[in-house]
Design an enzyme around this catalytic site. Structure first.
Site, PDB file in Angstrom:
ATOM      1  N   LYS A  35       0.805  -1.243  -0.144  1.00 15.38           N
ATOM      2  CA  LYS A  35      -0.078  -0.067  -0.059  1.00 15.38           C
ATOM      3  C   LYS A  35       0.795   1.253   0.047  1.00 15.38           C
ATOM      4  CE  LYS A  35      -4.002  -0.645   1.943  1.00 15.38           C
ATOM      5  NZ  LYS A  35      -4.984  -0.769   3.152  1.00 15.38           N
ATOM      6  N   CYS A 259     -18.292  -0.426   7.524  1.00 19.94           N
ATOM      7  CA  CYS A 259     -18.777   0.461   8.709  1.00 19.94           C
ATOM      8  C   CYS A 259     -19.999  -0.115   9.384  1.00 19.94           C
ATOM      9  CB  CYS A 259     -18.910   1.601   8.400  1.00 19.94           C
ATOM     10  SG  CYS A 259     -16.936   2.296   7.946  1.00 19.94           S
TER      11      CYS A 259
HETATM   12  P1  NAD Z   1      -8.792  -0.226   6.123  1.00 18.60           P
HETATM   13  O1  NAD Z   1      -8.636  -1.587   6.777  1.00 18.60           O
HETATM   14  O2  NAD Z   1      -8.982   0.059   4.781  1.00 18.60           O
HETATM   15  O3  NAD Z   1      -7.341   0.646   6.707  1.00 18.60           O
HETATM   16  C1  NAD Z   1      -6.746   0.498   7.720  1.00 18.60           C
HETATM   17  C2  NAD Z   1      -5.242   0.580   7.368  1.00 18.60           C
HETATM   18  O4  NAD Z   1      -4.481   0.574   8.775  1.00 18.60           O
HETATM   19  C3  NAD Z   1      -4.523  -0.850   6.741  1.00 18.60           C
HETATM   20  O5  NAD Z   1      -4.051   0.080   5.639  1.00 18.60           O
HETATM   21  C4  NAD Z   1      -3.722  -1.474   7.592  1.00 18.60           C
HETATM   22  O6  NAD Z   1      -2.437  -1.801   6.823  1.00 18.60           O
HETATM   23  C5  NAD Z   1      -3.231  -0.247   8.514  1.00 18.60           C
HETATM   24  N1  NAD Z   1      -2.664  -0.579   9.839  1.00 18.60           N
HETATM   25  C6  NAD Z   1      -3.216  -1.592  10.508  1.00 18.60           C
HETATM   26  N2  NAD Z   1      -2.312  -1.677  11.723  1.00 18.60           N
HETATM   27  C7  NAD Z   1      -1.752  -0.714  11.620  1.00 18.60           C
HETATM   28  C8  NAD Z   1      -0.502  -0.139  12.407  1.00 18.60           C
HETATM   29  N3  NAD Z   1      -0.093  -0.823  13.514  1.00 18.60           N
HETATM   30  N4  NAD Z   1       0.559   0.938  12.074  1.00 18.60           N
HETATM   31  C9  NAD Z   1       0.090   1.445  10.781  1.00 18.60           C
HETATM   32  N5  NAD Z   1      -0.855   1.166  10.001  1.00 18.60           N
HETATM   33  C10 NAD Z   1      -1.792   0.130  10.397  1.00 18.60           C
HETATM   34  O7  NAD Z   1      -9.950   0.544   6.871  1.00 18.60           O
HETATM   35  P2  NAD Z   1     -10.758   1.728   6.840  1.00 18.60           P
HETATM   36  O8  NAD Z   1     -11.942   1.447   6.137  1.00 18.60           O
HETATM   37  O9  NAD Z   1      -9.513   2.771   6.632  1.00 18.60           O
HETATM   38  O10 NAD Z   1     -11.098   2.235   8.280  1.00 18.60           O
HETATM   39  C11 NAD Z   1     -10.258   2.653   9.304  1.00 18.60           C
HETATM   40  C12 NAD Z   1     -10.837   2.801  10.692  1.00 18.60           C
HETATM   41  O11 NAD Z   1     -11.901   4.208  10.175  1.00 18.60           O
HETATM   42  C13 NAD Z   1     -11.946   2.228  10.939  1.00 18.60           C
HETATM   43  O12 NAD Z   1     -12.332   2.338  12.500  1.00 18.60           O
HETATM   44  C14 NAD Z   1     -13.542   2.343  10.506  1.00 18.60           C
HETATM   45  O13 NAD Z   1     -14.532   1.895  11.134  1.00 18.60           O
HETATM   46  C15 NAD Z   1     -13.162   3.936  10.351  1.00 18.60           C
HETATM   47  N6  NAD Z   1     -14.244   4.533   9.486  1.00 18.60           N
HETATM   48  C16 NAD Z   1     -13.911   4.211   8.188  1.00 18.60           C
HETATM   49  C17 NAD Z   1     -14.628   4.737   7.436  1.00 18.60           C
HETATM   50  C18 NAD Z   1     -14.793   4.314   5.879  1.00 18.60           C
HETATM   51  O14 NAD Z   1     -15.663   4.672   4.837  1.00 18.60           O
HETATM   52  N7  NAD Z   1     -13.949   3.184   5.403  1.00 18.60           N
HETATM   53  C19 NAD Z   1     -15.529   6.102   7.585  1.00 18.60           C
HETATM   54  C20 NAD Z   1     -15.428   6.522   8.805  1.00 18.60           C
HETATM   55  C21 NAD Z   1     -14.784   5.768   9.852  1.00 18.60           C
END
Ligand code: NAD
Length: 433
Positions: A35, A259
């Site tokens: 990524k 979500c």
């Molecule tokens: P995602 O799985 O797309 O992204 C999460 C990222 O975190 C991944 O790229 C992963 O490699 C990285 N990661 C994991 N452990 C890590 C670490 N120790 N250090 C650095 N990076 C690390 O998930 P997302 O959809 O982006 O969601 C992330 C958060 O945001 C969740 O809590 C979700 O509920 C919230 N959220 C998401 C959205 C959405 O529309 N996707 C909207 C609002 C809130």
């Protein structure tokens, strides 16, 4: 301002690029090397309209970089944490492994006066439990939940409809975030400062409400189905009441994605832990109504094909959990496809953006990029993701020249039943006669 964004997924990558686009100097940090390599090369690792442009612009300006090295967070004033909080494998609660790991890895790189701003969606109480570790470094922890909609994430991040910042103590840390979001605040975006628990709850309450609204109309669809009523007319009619509103009243195969499903389950689990399970017991019902609609769509296909789908060719239009996204996490669209395959149907799935993700998770299905090729020879057609390619740009008479059968199941109530019937199709909607 110098900013780090930890976790560069759907939320974090957009956040990092958007913060650079409003003038900040941003480093995005993720543990996923592929990524980071893609983002560093200016390639968006997922489909999100507008992201490639702000990514390219940020990288070209020198204000946006990506790395796997947490040490790069040193020197940033604000550290946004947007790592994943998926559902636990063996229960409903949120898995906080990634949040804990990210905070632990960040701690050695914090300086007094830094602000750590949690963006991940977490169970209420998480921020308070993390705060002592962060505060031991002289930094402050705030919670700044994210409300972006995938498909509109860039716009929602740069110009959100509200900003919520939960703080433990004084408002100083909130003031730093007010500076970060200065353009939006100047443009009139409400900036709401709360305590930590309220900020965490605002996020899950919003998602619980949206999920409930969808399941409400889907419950009405179930009643419509046994009474001969039309749920789309019902939704239009009640939607004129401004207290109700028409948005999120589209009956169909329900919600999915990374979500809503996991957030309502995590909320239930957290409420149970707090001894208040009964307060959100209705969310179990919301979840069940939602999952039942997938069964209903499958049943309509079976009925439409005369009682069995074994060896029947079924074209599934859509794989993403919603249009304008390639996200297939908990996608109702793919679930319907998988269930039909499980009944012995020969399922072909098409989608403008999500096929690569779908094929990785469900290699047993057949994937075809070209819509018309996917439709060729189909005994039945099922619309499950309401992309414009299917709802607006697919003419029923053209589809009829490609398909072998004339059965269409509209899992999103997105098609014009009269037009499809006029072209010779037997049309089945969700909660419509
Ligand atoms: P995602 O799985 O797309 O992204 C999460 C990222 O975190 C991944 O790229 C992963 O490699 C990285 N990661 C994991 N452990 C890590 C670490 N120790 N250090 C650095 N990076 C690390 O998930 P997302 O959809 O982006 O969601 C992330 C958060 O945001 C969740 O809590 C979700 O509920 C919230 N959220 C998401 C959205 C959405 O529309 N996707 C909207 C609002 C809130």
């Amino acid at each position: 301002m110098r900013i780090s964004v930890i976790g560069c997924g759907y939320l974090g990558a957009v956040h990092a690029a958007a913060m650079a686009s409003i003038g900040h100097e941003v480093v995005g940090i993720d543990v996923d090397e592929r990524k980071v390599a893609a983002l560093s090369a200016g390639r968006a690792p997922f489909f999100e309209p507008g992201l490639p442009e702000i990514l390219a612009e940020g990288i070209a300006s020198g204000r946006l970089t990506f790395t796997t090295d947490m040490a790069a967070a040193s020197g940033a004033r604000v550290h946004f944490v947007g790592v994943g909080t998926p559902q636990q494998k063996d229960g409903y609660a949120a898995d906080l492994t990634y949040v804990n790991a990210a905070i632990d890895a960040l701690l050695p790189h914090l300086s007094p006066g830094d602000v750590v701003a949690g963006k991940s969606t977490v169970p209420v109480g998480t921020a308070a439990s993390l705060a002592p570790r962060v505060e031991a470094t002289g930094a402050t922890l705030v919670w700044n939940p994210e409300f972006l909609r995938e498909g509109f994430a860039v716009q929602d991040t740069i110009d959100p409809d509200r900003l919520v910042v939960g703080v433990a103590g004084g408002e100083d840390a909130a003031g730093v975030l007010r500076e970060v979001y200065a353009p939006a605040v100047a443009g009139g975006t409400p900036f709401i400062v709360t305590d930590l628990a309220t900020a965490e709850l605002v996020k899950v309450a919003a998602n619980a409400f949206l999920a409930t609204k969808i399941s409400f109309i889907n419950a009405m669809a179930e009643i419509a189905e046994v009474t001969g009523a039309d749920v789309t007319q019902l939704a239009d009619a009640i939607g004129h009441d401004v207290r109700i509103g028409r948005r999120f009243l589209g009956a169909g195969i329900g919600f999915g994605g990374g979500c809503l499903p996991k957030d309502i389950r995590a909320f239930s689990a957290r409420a149970e832990e707090l001894g208040r399970g009964e307060s959100v017991a209705f969310l179990r019902e919301v979840d069940e109504i939602n999952l039942r609609r997938r069964d209903r769509a499958v049943q309509l296909v079976v009925d439409g094909l005369g009682g069995q789908v074994y060896e029947k060719r079924i074209t599934v239009l859509g794989a993403a959990f919603k249009p304008h996204s390639d996200d297939i996490r908990d996608s109702p669209a793919l679930d319907v496809a998988v269930r039909l395959h499980g009944l012995g149907a020969r399922v072909t799935v098409t989608d403008p953006e999500a096929l690569a993700n779908a094929a990785r998770v469900h290699p047993q299905l057949t994937y075809v990029h070209d819509r018309d090729e996917a439709l060729t020879g189909a005994d039945a057609v099922v619309l499950v993701t309401e992309w414009d390619e299917y709802r607006r740009q697919l003419s029923p008479s053209h589809a009829a020249t490609l398909a072998a059968g004339r059965v269409v199941v509209d899992g999103r109530n997105a098609l014009d039943p009269a037009a499809w019937r006029a072209a010779g199709w037997t049309y089945f909607g969700m909660g419509r006669p």
